[in-house]
Design a protein around this motif. Structure first.
Motif, mmCIF file in Angstrom:
data_model
loop_
_atom_site.group_PDB
_atom_site.id
_atom_site.type_symbol
_atom_site.label_atom_id
_atom_site.label_comp_id
_atom_site.label_asym_id
_atom_site.label_seq_id
_atom_site.Cartn_x
_atom_site.Cartn_y
_atom_site.Cartn_z
ATOM 1 N N ALA A 240 -8.683 -35.173 -2.199
ATOM 2 C CA ALA A 240 -8.303 -36.417 -2.132
ATOM 3 C C ALA A 240 -8.971 -37.411 -1.333
ATOM 4 O O ALA A 240 -8.589 -38.604 -1.388
ATOM 5 C CB ALA A 240 -6.787 -36.383 -2.091
ATOM 6 N N ASN A 241 -9.870 -36.939 -0.684
ATOM 7 C CA ASN A 241 -10.607 -37.640 0.301
ATOM 8 C C ASN A 241 -12.033 -38.266 -0.377
ATOM 9 O O ASN A 241 -12.673 -37.407 -0.525
ATOM 10 C CB ASN A 241 -10.867 -36.905 1.615
ATOM 11 C CG ASN A 241 -11.866 -37.491 2.400
ATOM 12 O OD1 ASN A 241 -12.013 -38.511 2.336
ATOM 13 N ND2 ASN A 241 -12.158 -36.702 3.369
ATOM 14 N N PRO A 242 -11.887 -39.607 -0.317
ATOM 15 C CA PRO A 242 -13.204 -40.115 -1.187
ATOM 16 C C PRO A 242 -14.208 -39.894 -0.573
ATOM 17 O O PRO A 242 -15.523 -39.751 -1.170
ATOM 18 C CB PRO A 242 -12.979 -41.513 -1.452
ATOM 19 C CG PRO A 242 -11.613 -41.925 -0.483
ATOM 20 C CD PRO A 242 -11.129 -40.533 -0.271
ATOM 21 N N GLN A 243 -14.257 -39.620 0.799
ATOM 22 C CA GLN A 243 -15.564 -39.552 1.710
ATOM 23 C C GLN A 243 -16.243 -38.317 1.031
ATOM 24 O O GLN A 243 -17.542 -37.943 1.278
ATOM 25 C CB GLN A 243 -15.130 -39.528 3.018
ATOM 26 C CG GLN A 243 -14.778 -40.949 3.670
ATOM 27 C CD GLN A 243 -15.865 -41.985 3.719
ATOM 28 O OE1 GLN A 243 -17.128 -41.703 3.461
ATOM 29 N NE2 GLN A 243 -15.376 -43.220 4.075
ATOM 30 N N LEU A 244 -15.293 -37.433 0.867
ATOM 31 C CA LEU A 244 -15.964 -36.015 0.306
ATOM 32 C C LEU A 244 -16.871 -36.011 -0.811
ATOM 33 O O LEU A 244 -18.050 -35.556 -0.982
ATOM 34 C CB LEU A 244 -14.669 -34.872 0.454
ATOM 35 C CG LEU A 244 -14.995 -33.594 -0.179
ATOM 36 C CD1 LEU A 244 -14.287 -32.511 0.576
ATOM 37 C CD2 LEU A 244 -14.630 -33.370 -1.664
ATOM 38 N N TRP A 245 -16.217 -37.017 -1.600
ATOM 39 C CA TRP A 245 -16.994 -37.161 -2.961
ATOM 40 C C TRP A 245 -18.140 -37.783 -2.892
ATOM 41 O O TRP A 245 -19.216 -37.489 -3.530
ATOM 42 C CB TRP A 245 -15.947 -37.651 -4.189
ATOM 43 C CG TRP A 245 -14.850 -36.844 -4.468
ATOM 44 C CD1 TRP A 245 -13.657 -36.829 -3.850
ATOM 45 C CD2 TRP A 245 -15.036 -36.011 -5.778
ATOM 46 N NE1 TRP A 245 -12.879 -35.897 -4.607
ATOM 47 C CE2 TRP A 245 -13.954 -35.284 -5.908
ATOM 48 C CE3 TRP A 245 -16.047 -35.524 -6.612
ATOM 49 C CZ2 TRP A 245 -13.461 -34.205 -6.825
ATOM 50 C CZ3 TRP A 245 -15.526 -34.742 -7.728
ATOM 51 C CH2 TRP A 245 -14.465 -34.067 -7.708
ATOM 52 N N LEU A 246 -18.151 -38.880 -1.932
ATOM 53 C CA LEU A 246 -19.509 -39.477 -1.650
ATOM 54 C C LEU A 246 -20.497 -38.644 -1.057
ATOM 55 O O LEU A 246 -21.521 -38.547 -1.454
ATOM 56 C CB LEU A 246 -19.156 -40.527 -0.581
ATOM 57 C CG LEU A 246 -18.342 -41.691 -1.064
ATOM 58 C CD1 LEU A 246 -17.935 -42.874 0.212
ATOM 59 C CD2 LEU A 246 -18.875 -42.357 -2.209
ATOM 60 N N ALA A 247 -19.978 -37.667 -0.168
ATOM 61 C CA ALA A 247 -21.097 -36.945 0.705
ATOM 62 C C ALA A 247 -21.426 -35.865 -0.431
ATOM 63 O O ALA A 247 -22.696 -35.611 -0.304
ATOM 64 C CB ALA A 247 -20.267 -36.069 1.630
ATOM 65 N N ALA A 248 -20.712 -35.302 -1.225
ATOM 66 C CA ALA A 248 -21.113 -34.353 -2.260
ATOM 67 C C ALA A 248 -22.048 -34.821 -3.077
ATOM 68 O O ALA A 248 -23.153 -34.347 -3.641
ATOM 69 C CB ALA A 248 -20.019 -33.904 -2.922
#
Ligand code: PFF
Length: 544
Positions: A240-248
């Motif tokens: 649910a953490n958008p930062q994780l999607w950005l990083a990936a």
């Protein structure tokens, strides 16, 4: 077909695959990926990572291979030239500026980090990087080596020995580029890629046989080290953490070298009937192997075994590579050997990547301005040397490097990747693009990728880019419901602007303007060439 220009070609299929894989496999695989995966809790990160690989990694990679090969047959190898024939507007070529400035500007700081790797392997080999067990001594060494403390330190002699490595590394890159595609890049990658994989495998075996080196600390075992890298954490919350999607998503771009204007140039030197589907897949898979199976199994587990979880926590990409790993090697048997091998492996991986950053610029100067190899190499050498000196001079807190990396290495690549996939799916058209991709193809792309490439990839990219701007540029804070723009923005327009950050962005703008002017000159040349070859066709057809 443009008959006035003689195109270079790759000499073999394996050669081009190794060159593209060489571009992809770099510091991103062995430093950036492990750092991110460990930071975000690897189970969840890997889910977002593989989804991004499917939705944007493979699709943009195939799009770039296909568009590049198509334009190469018409005699164009740089993004401005390629976009000029793909987009039926006189402004199309200007959009291609991104495909030249992104790699050229990234080169200006990537080569600096390449020099750190060369320096570290040298110092390890001579036993000069065996500074004991205290991580602080390694961090002090790194800071003085790269001039982290003060601006201008490196050029004033004294501490900054990195400058000598930088000169050597710069020379190596341009020498290889000067030798051309087949005799330079291809030949180097054919040797460097297998060499780096062998080095990585040797280090991997060493790491996987470390066991529990300190019996007094039984929890610091290899198994726990691997677990720290691979165990799924609380996957639901993490996803649910958008930062994780950005990083990936960002890691997929950076690692596969898609969205940089690099693969499109490399594939433009293919022959008409050369396969692109299987070759693209093979090069990307080789990158994933190096990243997930080698990079992901070496760096973090090794650090964990000797330093525990606390030793890795909060270390950024450079901290992990240049401060933590040297302590790890110092604690292993034969530190000089393994330290040398690891940093030499990083160095080889970095060179094969930085070469790919130079070729788009060379291709543009040659086809756009009619320069010969010597002239194009000299001009690009001067330009990148000025940029690199700028980055090296403003070494305090690696501010210039960090600022340029954010704006060009992160923001611009999202834009270029989006432009590329939209050109493929909408401007050329998905049906035509699909048919073009399958010319000479050894395997077929599964049909559902048609839908992905036309709709899902652009939407996913735009969504990720929107999130990125929302959270990382204008900085929305969900808890306090306030906007706190990141320092990358406040450095430029905040109450207390940062001069180095402003100058860095100024440099990016200057380089962009410079290339826009060159593109408008090139446009005139291309128009004239086309008119010329049209006239030739007309007069041919008049013959009885
Ligand atoms: N893919 C490279 C890496 O993983 O280190 C980085 C890279 C290569 C960036 C080529 C940009 C580029 F044009």
């Amino acid at each position: 077909m443009n008959r006035t220009r003689q195109s270079e070609k790759w000499s073999s299929r394996l050669g081009v695959i190794l060159a593209v894989a060489g571009s992809a496999v770099g510091l991103g695989n062995f430093l950036r990926f492990p750092g991110l995966a460990a930071q975000y809790g690897s189970g969840a990160f890997m889910i977002a990572y593989f989804i991004s690989l499917l939705i944007i990694g493979f699709p943009i990679c195939w799009a770039e291979w296909t568009l590049g090969r198509y334009a190469g047959q018409q005699g164009y190898h740089s993004s401005p030239g390629i976009f000029n024939i793909l987009i039926r507007s006189r402004y199309g070529k200007f959009l291609g500026v991104l495909g030249v400035i992104i790699p050229v500007i990234i080169y200006m700081y990537y080569v600096y980090i390449e020099a750190w790797c060369a320096g570290y392997s040298w110092y390890f080999a001579w036993g000069e990087l065996n500074l004991g067990d205290d991580p602080a001594s390694y961090s002090d060494f790194w800071k003085s080596f790269i001039g982290f403390g003060t601006d201008g330190m490196l050029l004033e002699g004294g501490q900054g020995k990195v400058i000598w490595f930088l000169l050597a590394v710069f020379a190596v890159n341009f020498l290889i580029i000067y030798r051309g595609l087949a005799k330079g890049i291809e030949m180097f990658c054919k040797f460097a890629m297998p060499a780096l994989i062998v080095l990585a495998l040797v280090i991997l075996v060493r790491v996987l046989t470390l066991g529990t080196p300190d019996p007094a600390q039984p929890d610091r075992s290899l198994i726990n080290g691997l677990g720290s890298m691979w165990n799924p954490g609380d996957v639901r919350t993490q996803l649910a953490n958008p930062q994780l999607w950005l990083a990936a998503a960002g890691q997929i771009f950076f690692s596969l070298s898609v969205g940089f204007g690099v693969i499109i140039t490399y594939s433009s030197y293919l022959r008409d009937s050369d396969d692109v589907v299987l070759s693209g897949l093979t090069a990307s898979s080789a990158n994933e192997f190096c990243e997930v199976a080698l990079g992901g199994m070496i760096t973090v587990p090794a650090a964990y075994v000797f330093l525990g979880a606390a030793g890795i926590a909060g270390q950024g990409t450079f901290g992990l590579g240049f401060n933590v790993l040297p302590v790890v090697f110092a604690k292993m048997p034969m530190p000089a050997l393994f330290g040398f091998m690891f940093f030499f492996l990083l160095f080889l991986a970095a060179v094969t990547s930085s070469l790919s950053m130079l070729q788009p610029g060379i291709a543009f100067l040659e086809e756009g301005l009619g320069l010969n190899r010597r002239q194009s190499v000299t001009l690009l050498g001067l330009l990148t040397a000025i940029g690199c000196l700028f980055v090296v001079y403003f070494s305090k807190d690696i501010k210039a490097l960090d600022t340029i990396d954010f704006w060009v290495g992160t923001v611009f690549i999202f834009i270029l990747a989006t432009v590329t996939i939209i050109i493929f799916g909408w401007v050329v058209g998905i049906e035509k693009g699909w048919a073009e991709a399958h010319k000479g193809a050894e395997i077929r792309i599964p049909r559902f990728f048609k839908f992905i490439m036309k709709y899902l990839s652009p939407v996913y990219l735009l969504a990720i880019f929107g999130l990125f701007v929302w959270y990382n540029v204008i900085g929305y804070d969900g808890e306090t419901k306030t906007f706190n723009p990141t320092s990358y923005v406040t450095d430029l327009v905040g109450k207390e602007p940062n001069t180095v950050a402003r100058m860095s962005v100024g440099l990016v703008i200057l380089v962009t303007l410079f290339f826009l002017i060159l593109i408008s000159l090139a446009g005139k040349r291309w128009d004239a060439e086309r008119a010329g070859s049209q006239a030739a066709v007309d007069s041919d057809s008049m013959k009885p």
